[in-house]
Design a protein around this motif. Sequence first.
Motif, PDB file in Angstrom:
ATOM      1  N   SER A  58       0.845  -1.192   0.000  1.00 55.77           N
ATOM      2  CA  SER A  58       0.000   0.000   0.000  1.00 55.77           C
ATOM      3  C   SER A  58       0.880   1.242   0.000  1.00 55.77           C
ATOM      4  O   SER A  58       1.811   1.354   0.802  1.00 55.77           O
ATOM      5  CB  SER A  58      -0.898   0.002   1.240  1.00 55.77           C
ATOM      6  N   PHE A  59       0.577   2.177  -0.896  1.00 55.20           N
ATOM      7  CA  PHE A  59       1.394   3.385  -1.005  1.00 55.20           C
ATOM      8  C   PHE A  59       0.749   4.582  -0.303  1.00 55.20           C
ATOM      9  O   PHE A  59       1.220   5.704  -0.428  1.00 55.20           O
ATOM     10  CB  PHE A  59       1.651   3.710  -2.479  1.00 55.20           C
ATOM     11  N   GLU A  60      -0.322   4.330   0.435  1.00 50.45           N
ATOM     12  CA  GLU A  60      -1.026   5.417   1.113  1.00 50.45           C
ATOM     13  C   GLU A  60      -0.111   6.124   2.112  1.00 50.45           C
ATOM     14  O   GLU A  60      -0.089   7.353   2.199  1.00 50.45           O
ATOM     15  CB  GLU A  60      -2.261   4.870   1.825  1.00 50.45           C
ATOM     16  N   LYS A  61       0.639   5.344   2.888  1.00 50.44           N
ATOM     17  CA  LYS A  61       1.550   5.926   3.875  1.00 50.44           C
ATOM     18  C   LYS A  61       2.986   5.983   3.376  1.00 50.44           C
ATOM     19  O   LYS A  61       3.814   6.677   3.954  1.00 50.44           O
ATOM     20  CB  LYS A  61       1.489   5.114   5.174  1.00 50.44           C
ATOM     21  N   GLY A  62       3.275   5.229   2.333  1.00 49.34           N
ATOM     22  CA  GLY A  62       4.628   5.215   1.794  1.00 49.34           C
ATOM     23  C   GLY A  62       5.299   3.867   1.984  1.00 49.34           C
ATOM     24  O   GLY A  62       4.939   3.091   2.874  1.00 49.34           O
ATOM     25  N   ILE A  63       6.270   3.604   1.131  1.00 50.01           N
ATOM     26  CA  ILE A  63       7.041   2.369   1.176  1.00 50.01           C
ATOM     27  C   ILE A  63       8.516   2.717   1.338  1.00 50.01           C
ATOM     28  O   ILE A  63       9.051   3.553   0.602  1.00 50.01           O
ATOM     29  CB  ILE A  63       6.851   1.548  -0.117  1.00 50.01           C
ATOM     30  N   VAL A  64       9.156   2.086   2.295  1.00 47.44           N
ATOM     31  CA  VAL A  64      10.587   2.291   2.500  1.00 47.44           C
ATOM     32  C   VAL A  64      11.348   1.205   1.747  1.00 47.44           C
ATOM     33  O   VAL A  64      11.082   0.015   1.920  1.00 47.44           O
ATOM     34  CB  VAL A  64      10.955   2.240   3.995  1.00 47.44           C
ATOM     35  N   VAL A  65      12.260   1.637   0.901  1.00 47.67           N
ATOM     36  CA  VAL A  65      13.135   0.715   0.176  1.00 47.67           C
ATOM     37  C   VAL A  65      14.489   0.731   0.877  1.00 47.67           C
ATOM     38  O   VAL A  65      15.084   1.795   1.067  1.00 47.67           O
ATOM     39  CB  VAL A  65      13.298   1.140  -1.297  1.00 47.67           C
ATOM     40  N   LEU A 101      11.477  -4.344   0.903  1.00 50.74           N
ATOM     41  CA  LEU A 101      10.491  -3.269   0.965  1.00 50.74           C
ATOM     42  C   LEU A 101       9.679  -3.362   2.249  1.00 50.74           C
ATOM     43  O   LEU A 101       9.301  -4.447   2.691  1.00 50.74           O
ATOM     44  CB  LEU A 101       9.553  -3.349  -0.243  1.00 50.74           C
ATOM     45  N   GLN A 102       9.373  -2.193   2.803  1.00 51.53           N
ATOM     46  CA  GLN A 102       8.725  -2.154   4.107  1.00 51.53           C
ATOM     47  C   GLN A 102       7.687  -1.035   4.132  1.00 51.53           C
ATOM     48  O   GLN A 102       7.963   0.085   3.686  1.00 51.53           O
ATOM     49  CB  GLN A 102       9.795  -1.882   5.163  1.00 51.53           C
ATOM     50  N   GLU A 103       6.492  -1.353   4.624  1.00 54.80           N
ATOM     51  CA  GLU A 103       5.492  -0.298   4.775  1.00 54.80           C
ATOM     52  C   GLU A 103       5.975   0.715   5.807  1.00 54.80           C
ATOM     53  O   GLU A 103       6.435   0.350   6.885  1.00 54.80           O
ATOM     54  CB  GLU A 103       4.144  -0.881   5.192  1.00 54.80           C
TER      55      GLU A 103
END
Length: 216
Positions: A58-65, A101-103
Amino acid sequence: MDTLHLLENLGVPVINSPKAIEIAINKHRTLALLSKNGIKVPYTIVTENVNEAVKRLSFEKGIVVKPLFGSKGLGSFLLKDRDFAWRVLADLRYLRHVLYLQEFLKHGGRDIRAFVVGENVVAAMYRELPGSWKTNIARGAKPKPLKITDEVSEIAVKAAKIVGCDVAGVDIVEVEGEKYVIEVNSQPGWKGIQRVTKIDIAKKIVEYAVREKIKR
């Protein structure tokens, strides 16, 4: 690492053990072990499939790479647009990178570093960098005093023990009253945390090493 294994096989006390260091260095393996043992961690996937990654997150809050192996926040970045994320992840795969990848957990520019020695958290601090999603001291965050609570101590000591670390820096974020472990550092520095505690951290490590490893 080969040298550490050799020393350990010769009966030389090693802190932390090479096995613990190998586990902690691998971020995904660490979080998988923590989750399996009941510690809350961010939703995380490791994949080589870009389409699968974009579909499942989900990209609503962002994804940490993040790099699978790394420290001090280097090489990590935040993505919030799905199409842009697909382009970036495709480029990473072209360069043969595994996608870790991490929410993103919205922590308000603050997290907790708990410094574990043996069965105890000997010191803890907030790391604060308002306006930034990275809270590493190496990236400019400021250490702030934190009174060690039973909850933080229990989570941090348990996390370090699961990974097998005698000495560890456990990074925790609090979101909506829930605490999540982000990382267990097997080779933690203490320059920042020493500035906000009267506890002599180096002395605590030496005392533990002598008591638990050398005298035995």
